[in-house]
Write a protein that holds these residues in place. Structure first.
Motif, PDB file in Angstrom:
ATOM      1  N   THR A  13      -0.885  11.323   9.121  1.00  0.00           N
ATOM      2  CA  THR A  13       0.406  11.673   8.524  1.00  0.00           C
ATOM      3  C   THR A  13       1.517  10.675   8.559  1.00  0.00           C
ATOM      4  O   THR A  13       2.490  10.746   7.983  1.00  0.00           O
ATOM      5  N   PHE A  34       0.029   8.150   3.340  1.00  0.00           N
ATOM      6  CA  PHE A  34      -0.391   9.601   3.171  1.00  0.00           C
ATOM      7  C   PHE A  34       0.752  10.537   3.405  1.00  0.00           C
ATOM      8  O   PHE A  34       0.724  11.695   3.666  1.00  0.00           O
ATOM      9  N   LEU A  63       1.049  13.721   1.520  1.00  0.00           N
ATOM     10  CA  LEU A  63       0.085  14.388   0.984  1.00  0.00           C
ATOM     11  C   LEU A  63      -0.097  15.611   2.161  1.00  0.00           C
ATOM     12  O   LEU A  63       0.524  15.689   3.364  1.00  0.00           O
ATOM     13  N   LYS A 113      -5.065  18.753   3.312  1.00  0.00           N
ATOM     14  CA  LYS A 113      -5.692  18.180   2.595  1.00  0.00           C
ATOM     15  C   LYS A 113      -7.016  17.180   3.314  1.00  0.00           C
ATOM     16  O   LYS A 113      -7.954  17.009   2.940  1.00  0.00           O
ATOM     17  N   PHE A 114      -6.277  17.136   4.473  1.00  0.00           N
ATOM     18  CA  PHE A 114      -7.276  16.058   5.500  1.00  0.00           C
ATOM     19  C   PHE A 114      -8.245  16.840   6.235  1.00  0.00           C
ATOM     20  O   PHE A 114      -9.551  16.241   6.341  1.00  0.00           O
ATOM     21  N   ASN A 165     -10.660  11.490  -3.995  1.00  0.00           N
ATOM     22  CA  ASN A 165      -9.803  12.672  -3.795  1.00  0.00           C
ATOM     23  C   ASN A 165      -8.464  12.329  -3.752  1.00  0.00           C
ATOM     24  O   ASN A 165      -7.770  13.093  -4.669  1.00  0.00           O
ATOM     25  N   PHE A 166      -7.962  11.430  -3.115  1.00  0.00           N
ATOM     26  CA  PHE A 166      -6.702  11.213  -2.947  1.00  0.00           C
ATOM     27  C   PHE A 166      -5.870  10.582  -4.197  1.00  0.00           C
ATOM     28  O   PHE A 166      -4.781  10.772  -4.364  1.00  0.00           O
ATOM     29  N   ASP A 220      -3.522  12.132  -6.687  1.00  0.00           N
ATOM     30  CA  ASP A 220      -2.013  12.300  -6.159  1.00  0.00           C
ATOM     31  C   ASP A 220      -1.255  11.051  -6.634  1.00  0.00           C
ATOM     32  O   ASP A 220      -1.537  10.090  -6.456  1.00  0.00           O
ATOM     33  N   PHE A 276       0.182   8.775  -4.132  1.00  0.00           N
ATOM     34  CA  PHE A 276      -0.896   8.059  -3.206  1.00  0.00           C
ATOM     35  C   PHE A 276      -1.173   6.960  -4.124  1.00  0.00           C
ATOM     36  O   PHE A 276      -1.344   5.660  -3.811  1.00  0.00           O
TER      37      PHE A 276
END
Length: 213
Positions: free
Chosen positions: A6, A11, A14, A18-19, A114-115, A118, A121
């Motif tokens: 983070t 990131f 986010l 989520k991680f 997946n990211f 967003d 991102f």
């Protein structure tokens, strides 16, 4: 590990939750490498998008004349592999090794996909790809369109601006400078001598003074 992730601007927006499943599934993982370790060899398959957490790496390509041309240097926060992960060709065109002990965050294609759902991102990811492409274009121009003299003078002028002086100290060795320019050391030394003989520069070990350049 989540604190490390983070803290990376890519990131930052986010949610931490989520991680967690991606870490548990080994889609996000940290790995340490010792100085001198080859991270990737030329033609190795690219399976992850990587971010340098600490340490420094160098990317180089072996030329036909036997010299190694330094393409890029990566340090904390720099990213690599993203342009290969989703491309038609998934192999590294260069060799990457550690200039120092390093810690790398590896992110699989599944995690990146997946990211990419967003928006923030995605925009930062695209910006990073664009910046890397610009740097590569500059390197290609250096290798194909300019003479060694032009490349040396351009490098020295850049250092003069960075160091705010016409008398600069090379931040790298002459061997590393030759690799950066993609030439053998004798070729670099010969051109530096020519520039000195013509009164364009003065050279004393790693200190170079630019005279009316």
């Amino acid at each position: 590990m989540i604190k490390i992730i983070t803290a990376i601007p890519l990131f930052a927006q986010l949610p931490p939750d989520k991680f967690k499943p991606l870490i548990s599934d080994n889609q996000l993982y940290l790995k340490s490498y010792s100085k001198g370790t080859t991270l990737y060899n030329q033609k190795d398959c690219c399976n992850t998008f990587d971010i340098v957490i600490s340490g420094s790496l160098v990317v180089y390509s072996l030329l036909e004349n036997g010299s190694a041309m330094t393409m890029f240097e990566f340090s904390k926060g720099h990213m690599l592999g993203a342009n290969l992960l989703f491309g038609d060709t998934h192999t590294y065109p260069f060799t990457i090794y550690c200039l120092s002990d390093a810690q790398i965050l590896h992110i699989t294609k599944k995690a990146v996909s997946n990211f990419l759902h967003d928006y923030n991102f995605t925009m930062q990811f695209i910006g990073m790809l664009s910046l890397n492409a610009q740097k590569l274009n500059q390197k290609i121009t250096m290798a194909t369109q300019k003479t060694l003299r032009e490349n040396i003078l351009e490098y020295l002028k850049q250092q003069s601006i960075l160091q705010h002086s016409n008398s600069i100290v090379l931040p790298i060795s002459k061997k590393q400078l030759a690799d950066y320019l993609g030439v053998q050391r004798p070729s670099l030394f010969r051109e530096l001598k020519n520039l000195k003989d013509e009164g364009m520069i003065d050279v004393s070990n790693r200190t170079i003074c630019l005279n009316n350049v």
